[in-house]
Motif scaffolding. Structure first.
Motif, PDB file in Angstrom:
ATOM      1  N   LYS A   6      15.972   8.644  10.392  1.00  0.00           N
ATOM      2  CA  LYS A   6      14.741   7.886  10.645  1.00  0.00           C
ATOM      3  C   LYS A   6      14.441   8.060  12.126  1.00  0.00           C
ATOM      4  N   SER A   8      12.153   7.468  15.205  1.00  0.00           N
ATOM      5  CA  SER A   8      11.138   6.542  15.692  1.00  0.00           C
ATOM      6  C   SER A   8      10.638   6.986  17.058  1.00  0.00           C
ATOM      7  N   SER A  58       8.487   7.419  12.188  1.00  0.00           N
ATOM      8  CA  SER A  58       7.925   6.096  12.419  1.00  0.00           C
ATOM      9  C   SER A  58       7.314   6.027  13.816  1.00  0.00           C
ATOM     10  N   GLY A  59       6.098   5.495  13.904  1.00  0.00           N
ATOM     11  CA  GLY A  59       5.474   5.266  15.195  1.00  0.00           C
ATOM     12  C   GLY A  59       4.702   6.431  15.767  1.00  0.00           C
TER      13      GLY A  59
END
Length: 79
Positions: A6, A8, A58-59
């Motif tokens: 993941k 980010s 993410s982001g």
């Protein structure tokens, strides 16, 4: 064992490294924040691309919609 990264775009203070079980399968999940450093994100993707089974992003700004047009952000094109 499957591995998911993941990635980010946000803070690295939330990094984690866990093993979970889902439907009887063990999965290694690693969360890596890049502190808004896009070049670091690219390096991590290149480093782990052949080692992990999936990336969860993410982001990151994916696209910008304006009237009837969709503009893909230049950073995303680089990924």
């Amino acid at each position: 064992m499957k591995e998911i990264i993941k990635l980010s775009f946000g803070s690295s203070s939330d990094n984690f490294d866990e093993e979970i079980e889902m439907n009887g399968h063990k999965i290694h999940v690693r969360g890596i924040g890049v502190d808004y450093d896009f070049n670091l994100a690219l390096l991590i993707i290149k480093k782990y691309a052949s080692e992990c089974d999936a990336f969860a992003l993410s982001g990151f700004i994916l696209d910008i919609k304006q009237q009837n047009k969709t503009h893909v952000h230049a950073m995303v094109k680089a990924i």
